[in-house]
Design a protein around this motif. Structure first.
Motif, PDB file in Angstrom:
ATOM      1  N   HIS A   7       0.847  -1.184   0.000  1.00 15.00           N
ATOM      2  CA  HIS A   7       0.000   0.000   0.000  1.00 15.00           C
ATOM      3  C   HIS A   7       0.886   1.238   0.000  1.00 15.00           C
ATOM      4  N   CYS A   8       0.733   2.072  -1.023  1.00 15.40           N
ATOM      5  CA  CYS A   8       1.451   3.344  -1.081  1.00 15.40           C
ATOM      6  C   CYS A   8       0.636   4.375  -0.304  1.00 15.40           C
ATOM      7  N   LYS A   9       1.225   4.914   0.741  1.00 12.34           N
ATOM      8  CA  LYS A   9       0.512   5.879   1.588  1.00 12.34           C
ATOM      9  C   LYS A   9       0.343   7.235   0.905  1.00 12.34           C
ATOM     10  N   ASP A  10       1.181   7.527  -0.085  1.00 15.43           N
ATOM     11  CA  ASP A  10       1.114   8.823  -0.760  1.00 15.43           C
ATOM     12  C   ASP A  10      -0.030   8.897  -1.764  1.00 15.43           C
ATOM     13  N   CYS A  11      -0.108   7.903  -2.656  1.00 13.73           N
ATOM     14  CA  CYS A  11      -1.143   7.976  -3.705  1.00 13.73           C
ATOM     15  C   CYS A  11      -2.253   6.942  -3.509  1.00 13.73           C
ATOM     16  N   LYS A  12      -2.199   6.209  -2.407  1.00 16.47           N
ATOM     17  CA  LYS A  12      -3.239   5.230  -2.031  1.00 16.47           C
ATOM     18  C   LYS A  12      -3.325   4.024  -2.977  1.00 16.47           C
ATOM     19  N   ARG A  14      -2.744   0.306  -4.192  1.00 15.90           N
ATOM     20  CA  ARG A  14      -2.531  -0.986  -3.546  1.00 15.90           C
ATOM     21  C   ARG A  14      -2.148  -1.996  -4.617  1.00 15.90           C
ATOM     22  N   CYS A  35       6.212   1.746  -6.053  1.00 17.60           N
ATOM     23  CA  CYS A  35       4.851   2.083  -6.458  1.00 17.60           C
ATOM     24  C   CYS A  35       4.905   2.498  -7.930  1.00 17.60           C
ATOM     25  N   CYS A  38       4.104   6.572  -7.932  1.00 20.50           N
ATOM     26  CA  CYS A  38       5.030   7.480  -7.235  1.00 20.50           C
ATOM     27  C   CYS A  38       6.503   7.105  -7.394  1.00 20.50           C
ATOM     28  N   PHE A  42       8.529   0.468  -1.206  1.00 13.43           N
ATOM     29  CA  PHE A  42       7.776   0.029  -0.035  1.00 13.43           C
ATOM     30  C   PHE A  42       8.013  -1.444   0.251  1.00 13.43           C
ATOM     31  N   TYR A  45       2.918  -4.672   3.665  1.00  9.11           N
ATOM     32  CA  TYR A  45       2.376  -4.564   5.021  1.00  9.11           C
ATOM     33  C   TYR A  45       1.952  -5.933   5.546  1.00  9.11           C
TER      34      TYR A  45
END
Length: 100
Positions: A7-12, A14, A35, A38, A42, A45
């Motif tokens: 999961h990329c926290k910046d652009c959401k 998955r 990602c 971006c 990563f 998780y």
């Protein structure tokens, strides 16, 4: 080799990958994946063993295997921390077929 959820926290964004490389006997990840939007690296998780969906074993003798992954989808070498920039990609150097 394990199956990972990212999961990329910046652009959401998955994504999932069957090319997650861990230290033997653990879930400690060796290589990050980028990602696709971006280009940030990563770790997954969550990781789990690659297994047959029929019998839930990592090594099985089921006559008709239901794969945990779609073998028709190409490995994104340009996003993989292990094989990015190398001549051989993960899917040709260590194939899923040897696991299940």
């Amino acid at each position: 080799q394990k199956y990972g959820y990212f999961h990329c926290k910046d652009c959401k964004t998955r994504w999932e990958s069957a090319y997650v490389w861990c230290i033997s006997g653990s879930n400690k990840v060796y290589f990050k994946q980028l990602c696709r939007k971006c280009q940030k690296g990563f770790n997954p998780y969550r990781v789990e063993p690659i297994q047959c969906q029929t019998c839930s074993k990592t090594r099985c003798s089921c006559p008709q295997k239901k794969r945990h992954i779609d073998l028709k989808r190409p490995h994104r070498q340009e996003l993989c921390g292990r094989c990015k920039g190398k001549r051989l990609s993960c899917d040709s150097t260590y194939s899923f077929k040897y696991i299940v």
